[in-house]
Design an enzyme around this catalytic site. Structure first.
Site, PDB file in Angstrom:
ATOM      1  N   LYS A 112      -1.252   3.050  -6.841  1.00 37.06           N
ATOM      2  CA  LYS A 112      -1.056   1.754  -7.418  1.00 37.06           C
ATOM      3  C   LYS A 112      -2.351   0.768  -6.856  1.00 37.06           C
ATOM      4  CE  LYS A 112       2.126  -1.921  -5.902  1.00 37.06           C
ATOM      5  NZ  LYS A 112       3.024  -2.362  -4.831  1.00 37.06           N
ATOM      6  N   SER A 187       6.770  -4.328  -7.212  1.00 41.83           N
ATOM      7  CA  SER A 187       5.519  -4.472  -7.670  1.00 41.83           C
ATOM      8  C   SER A 187       4.670  -3.142  -8.155  1.00 41.83           C
ATOM      9  CB  SER A 187       4.391  -5.425  -6.846  1.00 41.83           C
ATOM     10  OG  SER A 187       4.377  -4.636  -5.664  1.00 41.83           O
ATOM     11  N   SER A 211       9.109  -2.949  -3.249  1.00 42.26           N
ATOM     12  CA  SER A 211       8.187  -2.976  -4.379  1.00 42.26           C
ATOM     13  C   SER A 211       7.896  -1.338  -4.591  1.00 42.26           C
ATOM     14  CB  SER A 211       6.718  -3.460  -3.880  1.00 42.26           C
ATOM     15  OG  SER A 211       6.754  -4.999  -4.045  1.00 42.26           O
TER      16      SER A 211
END
Length: 570
Positions: A112, A187, A211
């Site tokens: 990420k 996210s 997330s």
């Protein structure tokens, strides 16, 4: 170096009256008799700050010889996929330690874009400042490389990791792998989409309110948020030390367990991990392989959380699909009962207050209060804030700052009370886990929505309202929670579009093996991709209204519902 009553150097910028001006911002005044002394002390602390600023930083040094970065570049058009799932491309080949049993050899990993990979520019989903390049690797990055996995790129994350939509990143929109035009969740949007589409085996993500679990649920893969502190967040851009969690997104529970074996354990840096077991000692994957198929969940007690379904925006088809999935545990030897935790419904409010106050401090560069690695390059890249760069933030991040400043000013002491109430919710759940091995509920109250638009703040928020109703509470309490896909339900906007449904499995603190065991057993026994509704009831029933048969017929997934009521009031 003393900061007390030094002579003020001629080039010191602190002027008489500065102390009074600072105190005026909080509505208090200074005794004029003390003004000169505090001027001298303020000048001295300025000199101290200048001294510390002049010293070299201290960050872990990556082993570039063992792990060289190959072909670091922005993804070409022919490499980009699922809209804009890749942030950067790079190849870092794993080099497994022969003495370890934590092998991820042959696995491909996406990181990420809020987790530091030395030498790879990071956007953090924003264009409010230029991409910054970390000088160190996050602990979990080093650990997956040590376990033999190959890192093949960084995956797009949402703007400042402040959204559960997948259209907020300044780098581009991430598409749901099951249907273009629909959200991949956030996210950890790029990571979830890449894993679910089969383009990488594992994504490493962060979870401050859902997330990892929200995008995993919307995309149809496994997403695990471990107990707070089990995985060190060293080298991860922090939302808030209380909420911060890191973990894997994978296609199978066993892969999640194997990755967790590789990344879990205190690293000697992150104080959030002080209570974690020694790195390499957890044995999560081994515990799954040792399970006996004949009595997979024999003796297991599973609670179906009433409040996890009693949400105003709960999509009926999602509720029914998770009810059906819950009933299947009985066929695996588990006892399944309804359980009520009324305080669960206070979780979103507690998370909101805690996250807004501490999150605002983080965005403003004022995060403090725990020992660990602070990413100074990131701080220098984005600070100080100006009207120009603040204006480029997505509305959710602006809202965090506005809310946090307001709450801190208007409700002194509210953060303290919120944290006490958060501990109460955690304690209630710990009591529940004395009676149940796991508790289950829908991960999200509805399947992936269509992408929103970058319009007014209200329009930006609308697509993802309420998605974290069942996830954020466990960032507050710190309990481990994993989502697994259990079927499909129709899109709210178009019933002909079928999208994944996630079931959240929650366990007691440090009880990852139980949630992994339950998810592994369910996954091995049932094919989630065949679980599709033939017809759907028009209204949602409460969990307490279980009937002998579900009102939704499931293709290949029908299962009688026989769940005895057990109410545990807090």
């Amino acid at each position: 170096m003393s900061v007390f009553f030094k002579d003020i150097s001629p080039d010191n910028p602190v002027k008489k009256g500065d102390a009074e001006a600072l105190l005026a911002d909080i509505g208090v005044t200074l005794d004029p008799a003390d003004s000169s002394d505090f001027h001298q002390l303020l000048a001295a602390v300025h000199d101290c700050a200048e001294h510390i600023n002049s010293l070299p930083d201290y960050q872990p040094v990556p082993d570039f010889k063992r792990y060289p970065r190959e072909d670091v570049h922005l993804p070409r058009d022919d490499e980009q996929t699922l809209g804009h799932a890749w942030a950067y491309k790079v190849l870092i080949r794993g080099n497994v330690d022969p003495s370890t049993e934590r092998s991820l050899k042959g696995k491909t990993v996406a990181i990420k874009d809020c987790i530091a990979v030395a030498g790879v520019p990071q956007f953090f989903g924003s264009d409010a400042f230029p991409a910054w390049t970390p000088e160190t690797d996050a602990t979990m990055v080093t650990r997956v490389l040590d376990a033999g996995a190959d890192i093949v790129g960084t995956a797009t994350c949402e703007n400042f990791c402040n959204s559960t939509s997948s259209f907020t990143s300044a780098q581009g929109t991430v598409e749901n792998p099951h249907q273009t035009g629909y959200s991949a969740g956030g996210s950890t949007s790029g990571g979830a989409a890449l894993v679910a589409a089969g383009l990488v085996d594992i994504a490493l993500g962060s979870d401050q309110g859902g997330s990892i679990r929200v995008p995993a649920a919307l995309c149809g893969c496994v997403g695990l948020k471990p107990t707070h502190g089990l995985v060190p967040c060293t080298g991860m851009t922090s939302g808030d030390a209380v909420d911060d969690h890191a973990g894997p997104l994978t296609r199978t529970v066993h892969e999640a367990a194997a990755c967790l074996d590789a990344i879990a354990g205190y690293d000697g840096i992150d104080d959030r991990s002080l209570g974690a077991a020694k790195h390499g000692s957890c044995g999560f994957a081994t515990s799954l392989l040792n399970a006996q198929p004949s009595d997979t969940l024999s003796g297991f007690k599973i609670g179906v959380l009433r409040e996890g379904f009693n949400i105003d925006i709960m999509q009926p088809e999602v509720a029914e699909m998770v009810k059906s999935a819950a009933a299947k545990f009985q066929r695996l030897g588990a006892a399944v009962q309804e359980v009520s935790v009324p305080l669960h419904l206070e979780g979103p409010a507690a998370w909101t207050i805690q996250q807004r106050i501490s999150g605002a401090m983080g965005v403003l560069g004022q995060a403090h209060g725990h020992r660990g690695l602070y990413l100074t390059e990131f701080e220098h890249a984005r600070l100080p804030w100006t009207t120009e760069n603040f204006g480029k933030l997505f509305p959710s991040t602006k809202n965090t700052v506005i809310n946090g400043l307001y709450l801190a000013k208007k409700f002194p002491g509210l953060y303290c009370k919120t944290m006490n109430l958060a501990r109460r919710i955690s304690d209630v759940y710990e009591d529940i886990f004395k009676q149940f091995d796991i508790v289950i509920m829908p991960t999200t109250p509805y399947v992936a929505p269509k992408h929103g638009i970058r319009g007014t703040p209200k329009q930006c928020f609308e697509p993802s309202i309420g998605l974290t109703s069942n996830t954020a509470v466990f960032n507050v309490t710190g309990h481990p929670a994993m989502t697994i896909p259990v079927g499909f339900a129709p899109a709210r906007e178009d019933p002909s579009v079928q999208l994944p449904v996630g079931m959240e499995i929650v366990g007691g603190l440090w009880q990852e093996k139980k949630i992994l065991r339950a998810g592994y057993a369910w996954e091995a026994a049932f094919d989630w991709k065949s679980c599709r509704p033939e017809s759907v009831s028009t209204t949602s029933r409460q969990v307490s209204e279980y009937a002998p048969e579900s009102s939704v017929k499931m293709n290949g997934c029908s299962s009688p519902i026989d769940i005895r009521a057990l109410s545990v009031e807090a």
